[in-house]
Write a protein that holds these residues in place. Structure first.
Motif: not given
Length: 247
Positions: A164-179
């Motif tokens: 779970g931690i690895v998946a979240i790290w990978y996902t957020l590393s490639n995300a561009e949140p704009a809030g």
């Protein structure tokens, strides 16, 4: 000489036999306690690691209420009073910009007690329900035996946590949140993490499969259940776990 296909078909039974025999060791109880301690510490460290992931992957400023400024109603009453100790505090801006990653890291740190208390509580709950299931199936073991089985099954939770931690790290590393606010940013992050549901579900399925093997072997050894009955009890709990993981 047995064919490779026959050897492959006999593999599950061989694994179950090994697990069943392992529960016959006089150190089985000590292993269960050690597993409980390791998973409790591992989960606590995992929560801190999740906070570090947020800090490392979310590089954004957000606007939040200034915690050093009194409530507006207080400032309206005492803000113009030069003799009030609140006057200077009311001169502070209503909102300030902070580093979102640091805020999320601090927020994650506030959930450490879930690791320290949640894992032992899960162990107790699972052991009790497992014992009831074993008795319904005709098992003859003690409640302590069920706690040993539940303790062994805890180990697979570290696999799910790590994945779970690895998946979240990978996902957020490639995300561009704009809030630009905490609420808007949280919405963006939840939407991004939702994209990792597939890998997380696969990791959960693998972990639950390992727990299924442990429970079947444990019920055979400790509760003197036949393999079919033990598999039935284990499958019942595995199905519930999969449903919860999929929610």
């Amino acid at each position: 000489m047995p064919s490779p296909l026959a050897a492959l078909a006999s593999l599950p039974g061989s694994v179950l036999d090994r697990v069943r025999d392992a529960f016959g060791s006089p150190r089985a109880g000590a292993v269960a306690v050690a597993m409980l301690v390791v998973v409790t510490i591992g989960t606590t460290v995992g929560i801190l690691a999740l906070g570090a992931v947020f800090d490392a992957t979310v590089d954004q400023q957000i606007t939040v209420d200034n915690p050093d400024r009194p409530p507006e109603s207080t400032c309206e009453t005492f803000g113009d009073d030069s003799d009030s100790v609140l006057a200077d505090q009311c001169d502070e801006p209503k909102q300030i910009e902070v580093d979102a990653g640091e805020e999320l890291r601090d927020a994650a740190g506030g959930y450490i007690h879930y690791g320290l208390l949640g894992v032992p509580l899960w162990w107790v709950l699972f052991a009790v329900t497992l014992h009831v299931g074993a008795l319904v199936a005709g098992g003859s073991g003690s409640a302590g035996d069920s706690f040993v089985i539940a303790g062994w099954a805890l180990g697979a939770e570290l696999l799910r946590l790590g994945a779970g931690i690895v998946a979240i790290w990978y996902t957020l590393s490639n995300a561009e949140p704009a809030g630009s606010s905490f609420e808007a940013l949280t919405t963006d992050l939840v939407a991004a993490i939702t994209g990792a549901t597939g890998p997380l579900l696969v990791a959960s399925a693998v972990g639950i499969a390992i727990q299924w093997v442990v429970v079947v072997g444990g019920l055979e050894a400790k509760h003197d259940l036949g393999r079919g009955a033990a598999a039935g009890v284990a499958t019942f709990f595995a199905a519930i776990a999969l449903l919860l993981a999929a929610v």
